[in-house]
Enzyme design. Structure first.
Site, mmCIF file in Angstrom:
data_model
loop_
_atom_site.group_PDB
_atom_site.id
_atom_site.type_symbol
_atom_site.label_atom_id
_atom_site.label_comp_id
_atom_site.label_asym_id
_atom_site.label_seq_id
_atom_site.Cartn_x
_atom_site.Cartn_y
_atom_site.Cartn_z
ATOM 1 N N LYS A 61 0.828 -1.218 0.000
ATOM 2 C CA LYS A 61 0.000 0.000 0.000
ATOM 3 C C LYS A 61 0.860 1.265 0.000
ATOM 4 O O LYS A 61 0.785 2.092 0.929
ATOM 5 C CB LYS A 61 -0.958 0.001 1.191
ATOM 6 C CG LYS A 61 -1.872 -1.221 1.269
ATOM 7 C CD LYS A 61 -2.767 -1.155 2.494
ATOM 8 C CE LYS A 61 -3.680 -2.359 2.612
ATOM 9 N NZ LYS A 61 -2.939 -3.601 2.982
ATOM 10 N N ASP A 64 2.991 7.981 -0.374
ATOM 11 C CA ASP A 64 4.021 8.969 -0.089
ATOM 12 C C ASP A 64 3.924 10.052 -1.152
ATOM 13 O O ASP A 64 2.956 10.085 -1.926
ATOM 14 C CB ASP A 64 5.411 8.302 -0.092
ATOM 15 C CG ASP A 64 6.373 8.949 0.895
ATOM 16 O OD1 ASP A 64 6.570 10.182 0.790
ATOM 17 O OD2 ASP A 64 6.921 8.241 1.760
ATOM 18 N N THR A 118 -11.048 -2.439 4.128
ATOM 19 C CA THR A 118 -12.231 -3.188 4.556
ATOM 20 C C THR A 118 -12.403 -3.213 6.071
ATOM 21 O O THR A 118 -13.421 -3.697 6.569
ATOM 22 C CB THR A 118 -12.203 -4.630 4.013
ATOM 23 O OG1 THR A 118 -10.938 -5.229 4.305
ATOM 24 C CG2 THR A 118 -12.436 -4.649 2.513
ATOM 25 N N ARG A 208 -7.424 -16.001 7.227
ATOM 26 C CA ARG A 208 -7.701 -16.823 8.399
ATOM 27 C C ARG A 208 -8.520 -18.090 8.137
ATOM 28 O O ARG A 208 -8.204 -19.138 8.710
ATOM 29 C CB ARG A 208 -8.355 -15.957 9.484
ATOM 30 C CG ARG A 208 -7.338 -15.185 10.296
ATOM 31 C CD ARG A 208 -7.959 -14.068 11.105
ATOM 32 N NE ARG A 208 -8.188 -12.892 10.269
ATOM 33 C CZ ARG A 208 -8.408 -11.671 10.757
ATOM 34 N NH1 ARG A 208 -8.452 -11.480 12.054
ATOM 35 N NH2 ARG A 208 -8.589 -10.652 9.947
#
Length: 227
Positions: A61, A64, A118, A208
């Site tokens: 992500k 800058d 999210t 997960r």
């Protein structure tokens, strides 16, 4: 639709053990901020040693100033990954600069822009961006499309709207997928595979529900069977 498995376990050994268990499947693997900061390029190389055909999404992500983002994007070219992302909120100028820097390279990675994480729910997102999630996600996606990126990271619930505003070929990748209705954990805008399919999602990221399972390969196979 492609399955991307998140490698978010506490250490490199556990992540590589998971990769070994699912090495025979045609899937993508997501290397996130925690894993990359801790284990770096050797981790990516180790994944490729287990199966050189794995596609890797580097989820850092980038956010800058434009030149620094472009420098970082160019450095990513040497890592052997197949996709990475930036933050759309860095602005159109920064996203254009990233894509301009990558122009000379053949077979560059796919570049996606993060719209709304999210983990956000409406009130917190509005506090930060002074706008509701759906409207701002659409706006960020249009900016990314105009800047020449390949797609965006969004929730499943924004995918169809984003494609209608950009193009059918504009990629949507959605984290927070709970394939068969598993617990949401720390995510807010989670979705099932069925929702993702209805919303024309291109990539689903599952973490997960796979790596916490007793038999991760079995869960991967179950997911692939319905994609």
């Amino acid at each position: 639709m492609h399955l991307c498995v998140a490698l978010d376990l506490p250490n490199q050994e556990d992540n590589l053990a998971l990769v070994t268990k699912i090495k025979d499947y045609s899937i993508w693997l997501k290397v996130g901020l925690r894993s990359y900061i801790r284990d770096g390029k050797p981790f990516i190389d180790a994944i490729k040693t287990i199966n050189p055909d794995f596609k890797i999404f580097l989820d850092l992500k980038l956010y800058d100033i434009p030149n620094t983002m472009a420098d970082a994007a160019e450095s990513i070219m040497g890592l052997g990954v197949d996709m990475f992302n930036v933050h759309a909120s860095a602005g159109r100028k920064a996203m254009r600069e990233v894509m301009k820097r990558l122009e000379p390279y053949e077979n560059r990675p796919l570049v996606l822009a993060v719209t709304a994480l999210t983990s956000f729910e409406e009130s917190e997102f509005n506090h930060v961006y002074n706008e509701n999630i759906a409207t701002k996600a659409d706006c960020f996606a249009k900016d990314a499309h105009e800047a020449g990126l390949d797609g965006v990271v969004c929730s499943a619930y924004e995918s169809a709207s984003i494609k209608s505003l950009t193009s059918k070929g504009f990629i949507t990748l959605t984290p927070g997928i709970r394939p068969f209705g598993e617990d949401a954990g720390d995510q807010e805008r989670v979705a099932t595979i069925e929702v993702a399919q209805n919303e024309k999602v291109d990539f689903i990221v599952v973490g997960r529900p796979i790596y916490n399972a007793e038999n991760p390969a079995e869960v991967v196979e179950k997911i692939l069977a319905v994609l």
